[in-house]
Design a protein around this motif. Structure first.
Motif, mmCIF file in Angstrom:
data_model
loop_
_atom_site.group_PDB
_atom_site.id
_atom_site.type_symbol
_atom_site.label_atom_id
_atom_site.label_comp_id
_atom_site.label_asym_id
_atom_site.label_seq_id
_atom_site.Cartn_x
_atom_site.Cartn_y
_atom_site.Cartn_z
ATOM 1 N N PRO A 128 0.797 -1.236 0.000
ATOM 2 C CA PRO A 128 0.000 0.000 0.000
ATOM 3 C C PRO A 128 0.826 1.281 0.000
ATOM 4 O O PRO A 128 0.503 2.223 -0.729
ATOM 5 C CB PRO A 128 -0.832 -0.129 1.278
ATOM 6 C CG PRO A 128 -0.951 -1.601 1.494
ATOM 7 C CD PRO A 128 0.333 -2.195 1.014
ATOM 8 N N LYS A 129 1.896 1.325 0.786
ATOM 9 C CA LYS A 129 2.671 2.562 0.880
ATOM 10 C C LYS A 129 3.418 2.882 -0.408
ATOM 11 O O LYS A 129 3.789 4.026 -0.650
ATOM 12 C CB LYS A 129 3.661 2.472 2.041
ATOM 13 C CG LYS A 129 2.989 2.488 3.417
ATOM 14 C CD LYS A 129 4.025 2.478 4.525
ATOM 15 C CE LYS A 129 3.361 2.526 5.903
ATOM 16 N NZ LYS A 129 4.358 2.508 6.995
ATOM 17 N N GLN A 130 3.652 1.853 -1.247
ATOM 18 C CA GLN A 130 4.376 2.072 -2.498
ATOM 19 C C GLN A 130 3.441 2.116 -3.700
ATOM 20 O O GLN A 130 3.891 2.093 -4.846
ATOM 21 C CB GLN A 130 5.405 0.951 -2.699
ATOM 22 C CG GLN A 130 6.520 0.950 -1.669
ATOM 23 C CD GLN A 130 7.527 -0.168 -1.934
ATOM 24 O OE1 GLN A 130 7.272 -1.094 -2.696
ATOM 25 N NE2 GLN A 130 8.668 -0.077 -1.294
ATOM 26 N N LEU A 131 2.133 2.194 -3.456
ATOM 27 C CA LEU A 131 1.159 2.184 -4.546
ATOM 28 C C LEU A 131 1.393 3.298 -5.565
ATOM 29 O O LEU A 131 1.349 3.052 -6.775
ATOM 30 C CB LEU A 131 -0.260 2.277 -3.983
ATOM 31 C CG LEU A 131 -1.399 2.282 -5.007
ATOM 32 C CD1 LEU A 131 -1.344 1.045 -5.878
ATOM 33 C CD2 LEU A 131 -2.737 2.371 -4.296
ATOM 34 N N PRO A 132 1.650 4.549 -5.156
ATOM 35 C CA PRO A 132 1.915 5.585 -6.161
ATOM 36 C C PRO A 132 3.110 5.259 -7.056
ATOM 37 O O PRO A 132 3.126 5.629 -8.231
ATOM 38 C CB PRO A 132 2.184 6.834 -5.315
ATOM 39 C CG PRO A 132 1.426 6.594 -4.046
ATOM 40 C CD PRO A 132 1.589 5.127 -3.792
ATOM 41 N N LEU A 133 4.118 4.535 -6.515
ATOM 42 C CA LEU A 133 5.265 4.143 -7.328
ATOM 43 C C LEU A 133 4.833 3.154 -8.402
ATOM 44 O O LEU A 133 5.262 3.238 -9.559
ATOM 45 C CB LEU A 133 6.356 3.531 -6.451
ATOM 46 C CG LEU A 133 7.618 3.045 -7.177
ATOM 47 C CD1 LEU A 133 8.270 4.182 -7.953
ATOM 48 C CD2 LEU A 133 8.597 2.421 -6.188
ATOM 49 N N GLY A 134 3.962 2.201 -8.037
ATOM 50 C CA GLY A 134 3.449 1.258 -9.024
ATOM 51 C C GLY A 134 2.686 1.961 -10.127
ATOM 52 O O GLY A 134 2.850 1.664 -11.320
ATOM 53 N N GLN A 135 1.833 2.912 -9.744
ATOM 54 C CA GLN A 135 1.094 3.681 -10.739
ATOM 55 C C GLN A 135 2.048 4.509 -11.599
ATOM 56 O O GLN A 135 1.813 4.708 -12.797
ATOM 57 C CB GLN A 135 0.095 4.614 -10.042
ATOM 58 C CG GLN A 135 -1.020 3.893 -9.311
ATOM 59 C CD GLN A 135 -2.144 3.484 -10.251
ATOM 60 O OE1 GLN A 135 -1.931 3.331 -11.442
ATOM 61 N NE2 GLN A 135 -3.331 3.316 -9.720
ATOM 62 N N ILE A 325 8.944 10.665 -9.088
ATOM 63 C CA ILE A 325 8.991 11.854 -8.234
ATOM 64 C C ILE A 325 7.579 12.312 -7.895
ATOM 65 O O ILE A 325 7.256 12.638 -6.740
ATOM 66 C CB ILE A 325 9.779 12.985 -8.930
ATOM 67 C CG1 ILE A 325 11.230 12.539 -9.169
ATOM 68 C CG2 ILE A 325 9.732 14.271 -8.113
ATOM 69 C CD1 ILE A 325 12.043 13.516 -9.999
ATOM 70 N N ILE A 326 6.713 12.329 -8.907
ATOM 71 C CA ILE A 326 5.316 12.711 -8.679
ATOM 72 C C ILE A 326 4.633 11.695 -7.774
ATOM 73 O O ILE A 326 3.831 12.052 -6.904
ATOM 74 C CB ILE A 326 4.579 12.837 -10.030
ATOM 75 C CG1 ILE A 326 5.202 13.969 -10.854
ATOM 76 C CG2 ILE A 326 3.088 13.105 -9.818
ATOM 77 C CD1 ILE A 326 4.775 13.984 -12.303
ATOM 78 N N GLY A 327 4.955 10.407 -7.974
ATOM 79 C CA GLY A 327 4.403 9.374 -7.101
ATOM 80 C C GLY A 327 4.786 9.588 -5.648
ATOM 81 O O GLY A 327 3.952 9.431 -4.742
ATOM 82 N N LYS A 328 6.040 9.964 -5.406
ATOM 83 C CA LYS A 328 6.488 10.253 -4.035
ATOM 84 C C LYS A 328 5.745 11.455 -3.458
ATOM 85 O O LYS A 328 5.392 11.469 -2.268
ATOM 86 C CB LYS A 328 7.996 10.514 -4.034
ATOM 87 C CG LYS A 328 8.853 9.283 -4.309
ATOM 88 C CD LYS A 328 8.838 8.319 -3.141
ATOM 89 C CE LYS A 328 9.798 7.165 -3.376
ATOM 90 N NZ LYS A 328 9.740 6.177 -2.253
ATOM 91 N N GLY A 333 1.340 13.242 0.388
ATOM 92 C CA GLY A 333 0.105 13.945 0.720
ATOM 93 C C GLY A 333 -0.203 15.168 -0.119
ATOM 94 O O GLY A 333 -1.150 15.896 0.187
ATOM 95 N N VAL A 334 0.576 15.418 -1.188
ATOM 96 C CA VAL A 334 0.264 16.548 -2.062
ATOM 97 C C VAL A 334 -1.033 16.227 -2.808
ATOM 98 O O VAL A 334 -1.126 15.197 -3.477
ATOM 99 C CB VAL A 334 1.395 16.802 -3.078
ATOM 100 C CG1 VAL A 334 1.031 17.948 -4.014
ATOM 101 C CG2 VAL A 334 2.699 17.101 -2.357
ATOM 102 N N PRO A 335 -2.069 17.066 -2.731
ATOM 103 C CA PRO A 335 -3.367 16.752 -3.327
ATOM 104 C C PRO A 335 -3.324 16.722 -4.863
ATOM 105 O O PRO A 335 -2.675 17.555 -5.486
ATOM 106 C CB PRO A 335 -4.290 17.881 -2.843
ATOM 107 C CG PRO A 335 -3.574 18.501 -1.689
ATOM 108 C CD PRO A 335 -2.112 18.325 -1.967
ATOM 109 N N GLN A 336 -4.055 15.748 -5.437
ATOM 110 C CA GLN A 336 -4.130 15.671 -6.895
ATOM 111 C C GLN A 336 -4.759 16.923 -7.493
ATOM 112 O O GLN A 336 -4.363 17.367 -8.576
ATOM 113 C CB GLN A 336 -4.956 14.449 -7.325
ATOM 114 C CG GLN A 336 -4.353 13.119 -6.931
ATOM 115 C CD GLN A 336 -5.018 12.560 -5.692
ATOM 116 O OE1 GLN A 336 -5.438 13.305 -4.800
ATOM 117 N NE2 GLN A 336 -5.103 11.245 -5.603
#
Length: 523
Positions: A128-135, A325-328, A333-336
């Motif tokens: 779960p914590k690495q989900l943005p990296l996968g995306q 970088i954007i995933g991190k 917590g930076v809002p989409q």
């Protein structure tokens, strides 16, 4: 949840497959002329090489959730890789244009599954914590793929390897991906335990209406310009089929107990509904800009296909570099809803920078930084839209949502290419008519230019009559080049205004945190 070596082998496998699928949407464009000569095909016939692949793609993508559930995701992915690879070999071996069109359609069936299923495999591979990296890794393939296509295709065409090699390059990667799929990819428990639907319970009506509606729409978008749009009874017929099919499909999927594509998920998440439209905008800008830039550089500036591809490559790589970088940043917590308008604004800046840089004397250095800015903007758009659309959805809802947004992004690209292509052809003529009053035999400057051209051609040995005809042709060439500069500049400006016009949708987005697990059940 996979870890260590296995996790990264899976990542490499699915990102490569995603890249292959998207590269094949654009790689053939630079080889169409060579195909026409070798296969004795007309301009109208060879466009079906592109159209058949897109039609198959857009039909399969929304059905991937159902197909993965029915046959098991690993099995479905493995078979799709095999279909794509074998069809690539068959494409290269084609002896006539209609064989190639048929095999491209089969290749598109396998390719559509690769892109949609790759996303779900990546999401299940990362904690779960690495989900943005996968995306982010998935996003690298989506953004880079269409841009690499002209680069690779241009290199193959310019190196005289022959057009079949634009398909053969898929084969070693496809074989490797098939082996890695069998060795390393596993179905999660929820899919292992899923019970396939009996044949009588499958939504056959939904499948038929999807094929009729979306397939006809894609055909209209691919072939409309060639057939002169609504002046053609053929196009009007398929417009009718697309309307009937899409309306029937929406009604069927909203009322069926077990729909093939559950459209009701759009009503469960406002962010998904907004994200679906923004995915359309993303596809429109991504594919339209990749479509129009090579046409300008090759037709007007005389660049080779390889030169054009190499110009696009650094910006695509910059976009891919930005994804983690954007995933991190999303993970932090930076809002989409703050990142997306920044991306739209950057893309708007890119279009107007390009409009200003376009000139008859423009060189490679004039486009490097604008294209780098494009890559940055697309990176800031894709990943926030993807995470925003899927966040908060669980199980089959998330799988259906990913399929829907993937289909809409693909349709956005088709709309972008179709609209920009039509605008280019018609605006060129309109702008030419608008410039003609500036050229008159009563204008001293025009007369002086014609006399200079005539004398120059006479000095090369032409008779007076021949030299005069050559002078008029040269003057017409200057006019068309200037008209083309104006038209391409207008196209880039219009793309920018389209992105800015969509910005108010950002206010409809609800803030979501990118920390929880998104489960793509059966997708």
């Amino acid at each position: 949840m996979e870890t260590g070596f296995t996790k990264w082998i899976i990542v490499i496998t699915v990102v490569l497959c995603c890249l292959l699928e998207l590269i094949d949407t654009s790689i053939v464009n630079v080889a169409l002329t060579q195909m026409m000569g070798n296969l004795s095909a007309t301009q109208q016939e060879v466009t079906w090489v592109v159209a058949s692949y897109g039609i198959a793609n857009v039909i399969v993508i929304p059905m991937t959730g159902f197909l993965a559930e029915q046959f098991g995701r690993r099995n479905y992915y493995f078979v799709s890789v095999l279909i794509f690879t074998i069809a690539s070999i068959a494409c290269g071996q084609s002896t006539n244009i209609w064989e190639l069109v048929a095999f491209r359609f089969v290749q598109g069936i396998g390719g559509g599954a690769l892109m949609a299923t790759s996303q779900s495999i990546l999401i299940d591979t990362f904690p779960p914590k690495q989900l943005p990296l996968g995306q982010a890794l998935f996003g690298m393939g989506v953004i880079i793929g269409p841009t690499i296509g002209p680069t690779l295709g241009g290199y193959i065409v310019d190196s005289n390897l022959g057009w079949p090699w634009i398909f053969y390059v898929n084969v070693p990667v496809g074989i490797l991906a098939a082996i890695f799929t069998l060795l390393f990819i596993r179905d999660p428990e929820r899919i292992k335990n899923a019970i396939p639907r009996p044949l009588r319970e499958i939504d056959w009506a939904g499948i038929g209406l999807l094929i009729l509606g979306v397939g006809s729409l894609q055909l209209v978008l691919e072939q409309g310009e060639t057939e002169d749009w609504f002046e053609s009874a053929y196009i009007n017929t398929f417009v009718f089929f697309s309307v009937v099919g899409i309306v029937g499909f929406i009604w069927r999927e909203l009322t069926a107990d077990k729909p093939i594509v559950d459209l009701r998920v759009l009503g469960k998440s406002r962010n998904l509904a907004v994200g679906a439209f923004l995915s359309f905008v993303l596809g429109f800008g991504l594919f339209a800009s990749v479509f129009v830039f090579p046409i300008f550089t090759q037709r007007i500036l005389g660049f080779t296909a390889a030169q054009t591809g190499l110009l696009l490559l650094p910006g695509a790589l910059a976009s891919g570099f930005m994804m983690p970088i954007i995933g991190k940043a999303l993970q932090a917590g930076v809002p989409q809803k703050y990142m997306i308008p920044v991306g739209f604004t950057i893309f708007f800046f890119f279009t107007f920078w390009m409009a200003a840089r376009i000139s008859p004397t423009a060189g490679e250095s004039d486009f490097f930084w604008p294209l780098m800015v494009r890559g940055l903007g697309l990176g800031l758009i894709f990943l926030p839209i993807t995470t925003m659309s899927l966040a908060g959805l669980q199980g089959k809802d998330a799988g259906q949502a990913a399929g829907i947004t993937g289909m809409i992004r693909q349709l956005g690209g088709s709309f972008g290419v179709a609209i920009v292509g039509t605008y280019l052809e018609r605006s060129l003529m309109q702008n030419r008519v608008g410039q003609l009053p500036n050229i008159s035999l009563y204008d001293p400057e025009t007369v002086q230019r014609l006399q200079a051209f005539t004398q120059n051609f006479m000095a090369r040995g032409f008779s007076f009559e021949q030299a005069q005809r050559q002078a008029y042709a040269a003057l017409d060439g200057i006019l068309m080049k200037q008209v083309s500069i104006i038209t391409y500049s207008q196209v880039f400006s219009a793309l920018g205004f389209f992105f800015i016009a969509c910005l108010p949708l950002i206010f409809l987005i609800k803030r979501v945190k990118v920390t929880g697990k998104i489960s793509l059940d059966a997708h």
